[in-house]
Write an enzyme that holds these catalytic residues in place. Structure first.
Site, PDB file in Angstrom:
ATOM      1  N   GLU A   1       0.848  -1.229  -0.203  1.00 19.91           N
ATOM      2  CA  GLU A   1      -0.163  -0.044   0.034  1.00 19.91           C
ATOM      3  C   GLU A   1       0.902   1.300  -0.143  1.00 19.91           C
ATOM      4  OE1 GLU A   1      -3.937   1.768   1.920  1.00 19.91           O
ATOM      5  OE2 GLU A   1      -2.628   0.577   3.294  1.00 19.91           O
TER       6      GLU A   1
ATOM      7  N   GLU B   1     -19.759   5.367   5.243  1.00 25.34           N
ATOM      8  CA  GLU B   1     -19.230   6.297   6.234  1.00 25.34           C
ATOM      9  C   GLU B   1     -20.064   7.186   6.885  1.00 25.34           C
ATOM     10  OE1 GLU B   1     -15.355   7.760   3.599  1.00 25.34           O
ATOM     11  OE2 GLU B   1     -17.251   8.504   2.955  1.00 25.34           O
TER      12      GLU B   1
END
Length: 184
Positions: A123, A144
């Site tokens: 990542e 979210e």
């Protein structure tokens, strides 16, 4: 620093263990640098980590609070999210800032690229400074549930130093910007 040393690992075999739309997990049979057989698991991310540190004319930044499922913890962090590998990172940063805070910016500057947890993942994180801010409507994703706080930048810096903020992109962004503001 000179030329980078050659790879001391030898890969004998690789297999895909798991995959979804965000990550894949592979297991590699290897000969390690000491000459011994072993295995190595690698998590491949299908997105870049994108972070934005918004800074307004009054020296304030914006933090986003949300519950992070893997940690079972509520965290405060800069606006951030994933940008597909084929997407321009700056466009991903603009989208994330708008989605999470409703902010748009006139001035953008790349301030940091880093690798996150490079012992087990590939990542990569890219962080931008956003200035010349205008408020609009936020558009959070259905995954979210966000709170947004406008705080003086020095308060965010103190939160990093005290350990109240532990998110790696946020820590790196705040420290990099603090050094810049100090002229270093």
């Amino acid at each position: 620093m000179g030329a980078a040393p050659e790879n001391p690992w030898k890969t004998l075999d690789s297999r895909l263990v798991y995959e979804n739309r965000w990550i894949s997990l592979s297991e590699h049979k290897v000969i390690n640098p000491g000459g011994n057989p072993g295995i190595y698991g690698v998590v491949h991310f299908k997105n870049r980590a994108i972070g934005v540190i918004p800074l307004d004319e009054e020296g304030c930044t914006y933090l986003v609070g949300q519950y992070r499922y893997p940690l079972h913890l509520y965290t405060w962090e800069i606006p951030e999210g994933g940008g597909p590998l084929e997407e321009d990172p700056l466009e991903a940063a603009k989208r994330e800032l708008r989605e999470e805070t409703g902010l748009e910016a006139d001035h953008w500057e790349h301030i940091l690229t880093l690798h996150l947890s490079n012992s087990v993942t590939d990542e990569m994180g890219i962080i931008y400074l956003a200035q010349g801010l205008r408020q609009g409507e936020s558009e959070p994703e259905d995954t979210e549930a966000l709170q947004v706080r406008r705080v003086p930048f020095d308060e965010a810096y103190r939160m990093v130093l005290s350990g109240a903020i532990t998110d790696s992109l946020t820590v790196a962004a705040v420290l990099r910007l603090k050094l810049r503001l100090l002229g270093q």
